[in-house]
Design a protein around this motif. Structure first.
Motif, PDB file in Angstrom:
ATOM      1  N   ARG A  38      45.405   6.703  -0.137  1.00 19.12           N
ATOM      2  CA  ARG A  38      45.678   7.959   0.572  1.00 19.12           C
ATOM      3  C   ARG A  38      46.828   8.734  -0.067  1.00 19.12           C
ATOM      4  NH1 ARG A  38      46.326   7.607   6.720  1.00 19.12           N
ATOM      5  NH2 ARG A  38      45.774   9.801   6.505  1.00 19.12           N
ATOM      6  N   MET A  39      47.718   8.033  -0.777  1.00 22.31           N
ATOM      7  CA  MET A  39      48.802   8.715  -1.480  1.00 22.31           C
ATOM      8  C   MET A  39      48.324   9.388  -2.756  1.00 22.31           C
ATOM      9  SD  MET A  39      51.887   9.113  -0.464  1.00 22.31           S
ATOM     10  CE  MET A  39      52.548   9.588  -2.058  1.00 22.31           C
ATOM     11  N   ARG A  40      47.224   8.888  -3.312  1.00 24.97           N
ATOM     12  CA  ARG A  40      46.780   9.351  -4.630  1.00 24.97           C
ATOM     13  C   ARG A  40      46.633  10.877  -4.717  1.00 24.97           C
ATOM     14  NH1 ARG A  40      44.618   6.590  -8.903  1.00 24.97           N
ATOM     15  NH2 ARG A  40      43.385   7.814 -10.384  1.00 24.97           N
ATOM     16  N   PRO A  41      45.953  11.543  -3.790  1.00 25.49           N
ATOM     17  CA  PRO A  41      45.853  13.005  -3.922  1.00 25.49           C
ATOM     18  C   PRO A  41      47.191  13.718  -3.786  1.00 25.49           C
ATOM     19  CG  PRO A  41      44.901  12.265  -1.838  1.00 25.49           C
ATOM     20  CD  PRO A  41      45.144  11.046  -2.658  1.00 25.49           C
ATOM     21  N   LEU A  42      48.140  13.102  -3.069  1.00 32.24           N
ATOM     22  CA  LEU A  42      49.443  13.731  -2.900  1.00 32.24           C
ATOM     23  C   LEU A  42      50.325  13.577  -4.136  1.00 32.24           C
ATOM     24  CD1 LEU A  42      50.331  12.794   0.793  1.00 32.24           C
ATOM     25  CD2 LEU A  42      49.619  14.999  -0.095  1.00 32.24           C
ATOM     26  N   ARG A  43      49.929  12.701  -5.051  1.00 34.02           N
ATOM     27  CA  ARG A  43      50.693  12.544  -6.290  1.00 34.02           C
ATOM     28  C   ARG A  43      50.735  13.851  -7.084  1.00 34.02           C
ATOM     29  NH1 ARG A  43      53.604   8.081  -5.468  1.00 34.02           N
ATOM     30  NH2 ARG A  43      52.331   6.241  -4.985  1.00 34.02           N
ATOM     31  N   ARG A  44      49.757  14.717  -6.864  1.00 33.32           N
ATOM     32  CA  ARG A  44      49.747  16.006  -7.557  1.00 33.32           C
ATOM     33  C   ARG A  44      50.923  16.874  -7.131  1.00 33.32           C
ATOM     34  NH1 ARG A  44      43.377  17.688  -6.836  1.00 33.32           N
ATOM     35  NH2 ARG A  44      42.508  15.591  -7.097  1.00 33.32           N
ATOM     36  N   ASP A  45      51.336  16.726  -5.864  1.00 32.40           N
ATOM     37  CA  ASP A  45      52.377  17.590  -5.310  1.00 32.40           C
ATOM     38  C   ASP A  45      53.769  16.988  -5.413  1.00 32.40           C
ATOM     39  OD1 ASP A  45      50.478  19.493  -4.553  1.00 32.40           O
ATOM     40  OD2 ASP A  45      50.106  18.500  -2.639  1.00 32.40           O
ATOM     41  N   ILE A  46      53.868  15.676  -5.626  1.00 27.70           N
ATOM     42  CA  ILE A  46      55.166  15.000  -5.699  1.00 27.70           C
ATOM     43  C   ILE A  46      55.242  14.258  -7.031  1.00 27.70           C
ATOM     44  CG2 ILE A  46      56.738  13.388  -4.582  1.00 27.70           C
ATOM     45  CD1 ILE A  46      55.123  13.723  -2.012  1.00 27.70           C
ATOM     46  N   GLN A  47      56.129  14.693  -7.896  1.00 29.05           N
ATOM     47  CA  GLN A  47      56.257  14.090  -9.223  1.00 29.05           C
ATOM     48  C   GLN A  47      57.712  13.712  -9.504  1.00 29.05           C
ATOM     49  OE1 GLN A  47      53.921  13.379 -11.828  1.00 29.05           O
ATOM     50  NE2 GLN A  47      52.468  13.584 -10.154  1.00 29.05           N
ATOM     51  N   MET A  48      57.914  12.927 -10.549  1.00 25.25           N
ATOM     52  CA  MET A  48      59.249  12.433 -10.870  1.00 25.25           C
ATOM     53  C   MET A  48      59.542  12.577 -12.358  1.00 25.25           C
ATOM     54  SD  MET A  48      60.874   8.794  -9.651  1.00 25.25           S
ATOM     55  CE  MET A  48      62.657   8.524  -9.650  1.00 25.25           C
ATOM     56  N   ILE A  49      60.759  12.990 -12.677  1.00 25.00           N
ATOM     57  CA  ILE A  49      61.260  12.991 -14.053  1.00 25.00           C
ATOM     58  C   ILE A  49      62.192  11.788 -14.168  1.00 25.00           C
ATOM     59  CG2 ILE A  49      62.588  14.230 -15.794  1.00 25.00           C
ATOM     60  CD1 ILE A  49      61.832  16.826 -14.372  1.00 25.00           C
ATOM     61  N   PHE A  50      61.894  10.897 -15.095  1.00 25.12           N
ATOM     62  CA  PHE A  50      62.645   9.652 -15.189  1.00 25.12           C
ATOM     63  C   PHE A  50      63.876   9.820 -16.069  1.00 25.12           C
ATOM     64  CE2 PHE A  50      58.310   8.485 -14.127  1.00 25.12           C
ATOM     65  CZ  PHE A  50      58.504   7.602 -13.077  1.00 25.12           C
ATOM     66  N   GLN A  51      64.840   8.934 -15.853  1.00 23.00           N
ATOM     67  CA  GLN A  51      66.122   9.023 -16.533  1.00 23.00           C
ATOM     68  C   GLN A  51      66.024   8.735 -18.027  1.00 23.00           C
ATOM     69  OE1 GLN A  51      69.036   6.355 -14.916  1.00 23.00           O
ATOM     70  NE2 GLN A  51      70.600   6.876 -16.417  1.00 23.00           N
ATOM     71  N   ASP A  52      65.266   7.728 -18.400  1.00 21.43           N
ATOM     72  CA  ASP A  52      65.231   7.269 -19.781  1.00 21.43           C
ATOM     73  C   ASP A  52      64.094   7.925 -20.551  1.00 21.43           C
ATOM     74  OD1 ASP A  52      65.388   5.947 -22.155  1.00 21.43           O
ATOM     75  OD2 ASP A  52      64.870   3.962 -21.381  1.00 21.43           O
ATOM     76  N   PRO A  53      64.392   8.875 -21.437  1.00 21.84           N
ATOM     77  CA  PRO A  53      63.311   9.536 -22.183  1.00 21.84           C
ATOM     78  C   PRO A  53      62.677   8.631 -23.230  1.00 21.84           C
ATOM     79  CG  PRO A  53      65.439  10.277 -22.993  1.00 21.84           C
ATOM     80  CD  PRO A  53      65.726   9.370 -21.814  1.00 21.84           C
ATOM     81  N   TYR A  54      63.285   7.472 -23.478  1.00 19.42           N
ATOM     82  CA  TYR A  54      62.739   6.543 -24.465  1.00 19.42           C
ATOM     83  C   TYR A  54      61.796   5.541 -23.804  1.00 19.42           C
ATOM     84  CZ  TYR A  54      66.413   8.492 -27.386  1.00 19.42           C
ATOM     85  OH  TYR A  54      67.220   9.361 -28.084  1.00 19.42           O
TER      86      TYR A  54
END
Length: 355
Positions: free
Chosen positions: A105-121
């Motif tokens: 049920r969370m899967r379709p909401l992943r489009r609206d809630i995203q994350m930028i992670f700390q480590d670009p590597y």
């Protein structure tokens, strides 16, 4: 770029909030990680990473979470994106409680809630090309684009300041700042409404930090994005935030708009944090009183009773050891959890003392 959804949705259908309405609200959010020992793995304790957070984030604003390492900022971000499941409390996104939704049920909401992670590597798969990394959200969510995924990815790369020719390159061919731009492009692929940015510039050179921060601000203006920014650099926070929440050992101790918090901090912990911010003005440098807190942050396994900051606070009295201060609005839009706050106007100070 136009996208057309061809996938099915089994979760709730969110209604877009109007301007100045809360896109996200959190009430009594708790996350305890159990500690298990022995052959039977019995629980002998818990790490109280997040312990009763309540706040809201309005459409289009930037709320920053600040505090020392180990205060629970990153765990809070992972809870908001539902990468972790809360132990207790509610997370409401666009009017729908998502606290304990199943993965399906969370899967379709992943489009609206995203994350930028700390480590670009570490956040980019070194075996995949940039095109495959940035295009992954389209394939995972079964989203079709007007001119194909490759064209959409190349447009995203241009949007974040990279070249469309980078489509077939691998992450190791890029600098740290360029890798973070790739991560931002991936985050933007499905046009999310809420982005949780977990210290997005802390791993970058100082010369690159300003470029990435300015990029995030430009993208917010262009796409009406809402940010929850996790950071420890208070200079960056002051530049990008609308409101700031100061966390200490799993709790919010102060929450206010940027100007109010930086000009009149009320909680002693916030005062100490701001006293450590470098002052670029050479005339004022040296006149600033640096407050050095004694001791280390207590363990979240066994936090101090009542006010968790009392073991390091120069204003602590007996009540601080026995009674937990509630998070109260001591000035318009300015909430503080302290029995003896700083920088209060005389009428407010009298009210606090009388209560």
């Amino acid at each position: 770029m136009t996208t057309t959804d061809t996938g099915s949705s089994s979760g709730p259908t969110p209604n877009a909030p109007k301007a100045n309405e809360e896109l996200l609200s959190v009430d009594g959010l708790v996350k305890h990680f159990p500690i298990r020992k022995g052959l039977l793995q019995r629980q002998v304790g818990a790490v109280q990473a997040v312990d009763g957070l309540s706040f809201g984030v309005k459409q289009g604003e930037t709320l920053s979470l600040v505090g020392e390492s180990g205060c629970g900022k990153t765990t809070t971000g992972r809870l908001l994106t539902r990468l972790e499941t809360p132990t207790a409390g509610k997370i409401v996104f666009e009017g729908h409680d998502i606290s304990h939704l199943s993965e399906g049920r969370m899967r379709p909401l992943r489009r609206d809630i995203q994350m930028i992670f700390q480590d670009p590597y570490g956040s980019l798969n070194p075996r995949h090309t940039v095109g495959k990394i940035v295009g992954a959200p389209y394939h995972l969510q079964n989203v079709k684009t007007e001119h194909g995924v490759k064209k959409a990815v190349q447009e995203l790369l241009e949007l974040v300041g990279l070249s469309p020719e980078h489509y077939n390159r691998y992450p190791h061919e890029f600098s740290g700042g360029q890798r973070q731009r790739i991560g931002i492009a991936r985050t933007l692929a499905l046009r999310p409404k809420l982005i949780v940015a977990d210290e997005p510039v802390s791993a970058l050179d100082v010369s690159i930090q300003a470029q990435v921060v300015n990029l995030l601000e430009d993208l917010q203006d262009e796409f009406d994005l809402t940010y929850v920014m996790i950071a420890h650099d208070l200079s960056v926070v002051r530049h990008v935030s609308d409101r700031v929440a100061v966390m200490y050992l799993g709790k919010i101790v102060e929450l206010a708009d940027r100007v109010s918090l930086y000009e009149r901090p009320m909680h002693p912990y916030t005062v100490a944090l701001l006293s450590a911010v470098p002052v670029p003005d050479t005339k004022r440098k040296g006149k600033q009183d640096r407050i050095r807190l004694q001791g280390d942050v207590p363990s979240p396994i066994n936090p101090p009773p009542a006010c968790r900051f009392h073991t390091r606070c120069w204003k602590a009295q007996e009540i601080c050891k026995t009674q937990e201060p509630p998070l109260l609005e001591l000035a318009p839009g300015h909430q503080t959890a302290c029995h003896f706050p700083e920088n209060l106007e005389p009428p407010a100070a009298k009210t606090v003392q009388d209560s």
